[in-house]
Write a protein that holds these residues in place. Structure first.
Motif, PDB file in Angstrom:
ATOM      1  N   ALA A  52       0.838  -1.203   0.000  1.00  0.00           N
ATOM      2  CA  ALA A  52       0.000   0.000   0.000  1.00  0.00           C
ATOM      3  C   ALA A  52       0.875   1.257   0.000  1.00  0.00           C
ATOM      4  O   ALA A  52       0.597   2.232  -0.688  1.00  0.00           O
ATOM      5  N   ARG A  53       1.954   1.192   0.753  1.00  0.00           N
ATOM      6  CA  ARG A  53       2.853   2.344   0.840  1.00  0.00           C
ATOM      7  C   ARG A  53       3.537   2.595  -0.504  1.00  0.00           C
ATOM      8  O   ARG A  53       3.679   3.742  -0.948  1.00  0.00           O
ATOM      9  N   ILE A  54       3.974   1.515  -1.147  1.00  0.00           N
ATOM     10  CA  ILE A  54       4.630   1.634  -2.454  1.00  0.00           C
ATOM     11  C   ILE A  54       3.658   2.257  -3.456  1.00  0.00           C
ATOM     12  O   ILE A  54       3.999   3.208  -4.167  1.00  0.00           O
ATOM     13  N   ILE A  55       2.426   1.754  -3.475  1.00  0.00           N
ATOM     14  CA  ILE A  55       1.429   2.279  -4.414  1.00  0.00           C
ATOM     15  C   ILE A  55       1.149   3.757  -4.118  1.00  0.00           C
ATOM     16  O   ILE A  55       1.006   4.568  -5.024  1.00  0.00           O
ATOM     17  N   GLY A  56       1.147   4.110  -2.826  1.00  0.00           N
ATOM     18  CA  GLY A  56       0.881   5.486  -2.419  1.00  0.00           C
ATOM     19  C   GLY A  56       1.913   6.489  -2.896  1.00  0.00           C
ATOM     20  O   GLY A  56       1.616   7.668  -3.062  1.00  0.00           O
ATOM     21  N   GLU A  57       3.138   6.037  -3.114  1.00  0.00           N
ATOM     22  CA  GLU A  57       4.217   6.945  -3.542  1.00  0.00           C
ATOM     23  C   GLU A  57       4.308   7.068  -5.061  1.00  0.00           C
ATOM     24  O   GLU A  57       5.111   7.847  -5.575  1.00  0.00           O
ATOM     25  N   GLN A  58       3.505   6.284  -5.774  1.00  0.00           N
ATOM     26  CA  GLN A  58       3.610   6.273  -7.240  1.00  0.00           C
ATOM     27  C   GLN A  58       3.529   7.670  -7.852  1.00  0.00           C
ATOM     28  O   GLN A  58       2.706   8.478  -7.450  1.00  0.00           O
ATOM     29  N   GLY A  59       4.386   7.910  -8.825  1.00  0.00           N
ATOM     30  CA  GLY A  59       4.343   9.184  -9.531  1.00  0.00           C
ATOM     31  C   GLY A  59       5.213  10.269  -8.917  1.00  0.00           C
ATOM     32  O   GLY A  59       5.402  11.317  -9.499  1.00  0.00           O
ATOM     33  N   LEU A  61       8.971  11.598  -7.227  1.00  0.00           N
ATOM     34  CA  LEU A  61      10.383  11.320  -7.494  1.00  0.00           C
ATOM     35  C   LEU A  61      10.898  10.235  -6.543  1.00  0.00           C
ATOM     36  O   LEU A  61      11.718   9.406  -6.921  1.00  0.00           O
ATOM     37  N   ASN A  62      10.381  10.222  -5.318  1.00  0.00           N
ATOM     38  CA  ASN A  62      10.749   9.183  -4.348  1.00  0.00           C
ATOM     39  C   ASN A  62      10.459   7.784  -4.878  1.00  0.00           C
ATOM     40  O   ASN A  62      11.258   6.869  -4.739  1.00  0.00           O
ATOM     41  N   TRP A  63       9.291   7.643  -5.473  1.00  0.00           N
ATOM     42  CA  TRP A  63       8.851   6.339  -5.967  1.00  0.00           C
ATOM     43  C   TRP A  63       9.868   5.763  -6.959  1.00  0.00           C
ATOM     44  O   TRP A  63      10.093   4.568  -7.020  1.00  0.00           O
ATOM     45  N   TYR A  64      10.515   6.640  -7.694  1.00  0.00           N
ATOM     46  CA  TYR A  64      11.467   6.196  -8.713  1.00  0.00           C
ATOM     47  C   TYR A  64      12.891   6.057  -8.178  1.00  0.00           C
ATOM     48  O   TYR A  64      13.791   5.689  -8.918  1.00  0.00           O
ATOM     49  N   SER A  65      13.100   6.393  -6.895  1.00  0.00           N
ATOM     50  CA  SER A  65      14.464   6.417  -6.367  1.00  0.00           C
ATOM     51  C   SER A  65      14.802   5.143  -5.598  1.00  0.00           C
ATOM     52  O   SER A  65      14.228   4.861  -4.544  1.00  0.00           O
ATOM     53  N   LEU A  66      15.769   4.392  -6.119  1.00  0.00           N
ATOM     54  CA  LEU A  66      16.174   3.162  -5.435  1.00  0.00           C
ATOM     55  C   LEU A  66      16.848   3.490  -4.109  1.00  0.00           C
ATOM     56  O   LEU A  66      16.697   2.754  -3.129  1.00  0.00           O
ATOM     57  N   ALA A  67      17.569   4.623  -4.064  1.00  0.00           N
ATOM     58  CA  ALA A  67      18.237   5.037  -2.822  1.00  0.00           C
ATOM     59  C   ALA A  67      17.192   5.322  -1.743  1.00  0.00           C
ATOM     60  O   ALA A  67      17.359   4.951  -0.586  1.00  0.00           O
ATOM     61  N   TYR A  68      16.107   5.980  -2.141  1.00  0.00           N
ATOM     62  CA  TYR A  68      15.033   6.288  -1.189  1.00  0.00           C
ATOM     63  C   TYR A  68      14.483   5.009  -0.567  1.00  0.00           C
ATOM     64  O   TYR A  68      14.379   4.883   0.652  1.00  0.00           O
ATOM     65  N   TRP A  69      14.157   4.041  -1.395  1.00  0.00           N
ATOM     66  CA  TRP A  69      13.560   2.807  -0.882  1.00  0.00           C
ATOM     67  C   TRP A  69      14.566   1.982  -0.083  1.00  0.00           C
ATOM     68  O   TRP A  69      14.208   1.342   0.905  1.00  0.00           O
ATOM     69  N   SER A  70      15.831   1.996  -0.496  1.00  0.00           N
ATOM     70  CA  SER A  70      16.854   1.270   0.263  1.00  0.00           C
ATOM     71  C   SER A  70      16.940   1.837   1.672  1.00  0.00           C
ATOM     72  O   SER A  70      16.980   1.107   2.661  1.00  0.00           O
ATOM     73  N   ARG A  71      16.933   3.168   1.744  1.00  0.00           N
ATOM     74  CA  ARG A  71      17.039   3.871   3.021  1.00  0.00           C
ATOM     75  C   ARG A  71      15.784   3.643   3.872  1.00  0.00           C
ATOM     76  O   ARG A  71      15.861   3.277   5.036  1.00  0.00           O
ATOM     77  N   GLU A  72      14.636   3.844   3.258  1.00  0.00           N
ATOM     78  CA  GLU A  72      13.369   3.744   3.989  1.00  0.00           C
ATOM     79  C   GLU A  72      13.105   2.330   4.509  1.00  0.00           C
ATOM     80  O   GLU A  72      12.557   2.158   5.579  1.00  0.00           O
ATOM     81  N   LEU A  73      13.458   1.342   3.708  1.00  0.00           N
ATOM     82  CA  LEU A  73      13.106  -0.034   4.057  1.00  0.00           C
ATOM     83  C   LEU A  73      14.261  -0.802   4.692  1.00  0.00           C
ATOM     84  O   LEU A  73      14.073  -1.932   5.136  1.00  0.00           O
ATOM     85  N   GLY A  74      15.438  -0.205   4.701  1.00  0.00           N
ATOM     86  CA  GLY A  74      16.584  -0.882   5.286  1.00  0.00           C
ATOM     87  C   GLY A  74      16.973  -2.145   4.527  1.00  0.00           C
ATOM     88  O   GLY A  74      17.336  -3.155   5.131  1.00  0.00           O
ATOM     89  N   VAL A  75      16.846  -2.094   3.205  1.00  0.00           N
ATOM     90  CA  VAL A  75      17.273  -3.235   2.374  1.00  0.00           C
ATOM     91  C   VAL A  75      18.083  -2.695   1.191  1.00  0.00           C
ATOM     92  O   VAL A  75      18.037  -1.507   0.895  1.00  0.00           O
ATOM     93  N   ASP A  76      18.840  -3.572   0.544  1.00  0.00           N
ATOM     94  CA  ASP A  76      19.618  -3.171  -0.634  1.00  0.00           C
ATOM     95  C   ASP A  76      18.747  -3.439  -1.872  1.00  0.00           C
ATOM     96  O   ASP A  76      18.665  -4.563  -2.358  1.00  0.00           O
ATOM     97  N   ILE A  77      18.076  -2.387  -2.353  1.00  0.00           N
ATOM     98  CA  ILE A  77      17.117  -2.567  -3.451  1.00  0.00           C
ATOM     99  C   ILE A  77      17.805  -3.090  -4.708  1.00  0.00           C
ATOM    100  O   ILE A  77      17.263  -3.965  -5.395  1.00  0.00           O
TER     101      ILE A  77
END
Ligand SMILES: [Mg+2]
Length: 224
Positions: A52-59, A61-77
């Protein structure tokens, strides 16, 4: 469908236009949520909450940023993407179209919301770079294609005449943004994800195959 005499520049989206969106849909909505709960030893509910969170960010710049998701989720995207990189591939006759564009004359520019980390993963696996005169990522300009700022910045980097430009993208919000900027020739994609049903883009003509764009003396389908 297109009078090539009136086109100087072709702007192309990557994911869902040149490349099969199946990789991205699968990664973001299945693989990542599953691996995220595994890696952090969370429950099933967290998997749904992440989707749900991923879908919420669609569109954004964050949604397109692998660094953002790596940081937010604590995983190596990027590492997690590599686990399913065999799903990265060109759509139907995209390669035929790119090959034809190279022998025609327009300037061919990739205009993508994919960030540089995504490009680093996908370009070598698909060989796209050989067919492109330039690559502009929304990460480079600090605005997603959904925003007017992207188009102004693109024109600074890669001057084009909006009246003599063709832009192809599978995202209707992005096509609307390009239309607002004044790009005259706009086309959508009927089936961006090979594993999902075709979709209707009410305000735009959607391409079934790129062959529809190539002059009729071109073979409609090349054997592969
Ligand atoms: Mg796309």
């Amino acid at each position: 469908m297109i009078d090539w005499q009136s086109i100087d520049t072709v702007l192309l989206d990557m994911d869902g236009t040149l490349l099969d969106l199946h990789f991205d849909s699968h990664f973001w909505l299945e693989h990542l949520p599953r691996r995220y709960v595994e890696l952090h030893q969370l429950d099933e509910a967290s998997q749904e909450a992440l989707k749900a969170r991923i879908i919420g960010e669609q569109g954004t710049l964050n949604w397109y940023s692998l660094a953002y998701w790596s940081r937010e989720l604590g995983v190596d995207i990027v590492a997690l993407k590599r686990e399913v990189q065999h799903l990265i591939g060109l759509r139907g006759d995209a390669l035929d179209f790119l090959t034809w564009l190279k022998t025609a004359h327009p300037r061919v520019v990739l205009a993508t919301n994919a960030d540089r980390a995504s490009l680093e993963l996908k370009l070598p696996l698909t060989g796209l770079e050989a067919y492109l005169d330039a690559i502009v990522s929304s990460e480079d300009v600090g605005a997603a294609k959904e925003e007017q700022a992207f188009w102004f910045a693109l024109q600074e980097i890669e001057p084009f005449d909006p009246a003599r430009t063709l832009f192809i993208d599978d995202n209707s919000r992005v096509l609307e943004s390009a239309r607002e900027f004044g790009i005259k020739h706009l086309l959508g994609i009927k089936q961006p994800d090979s594993q999902r049903p075709e979709k209707e883009l009410q305000a735009f003509i959607a391409l079934d195959r790129f062959a529809q764009l190539m002059p009729s003396d071109m073979p409609l389908e090349t054997p592969r």
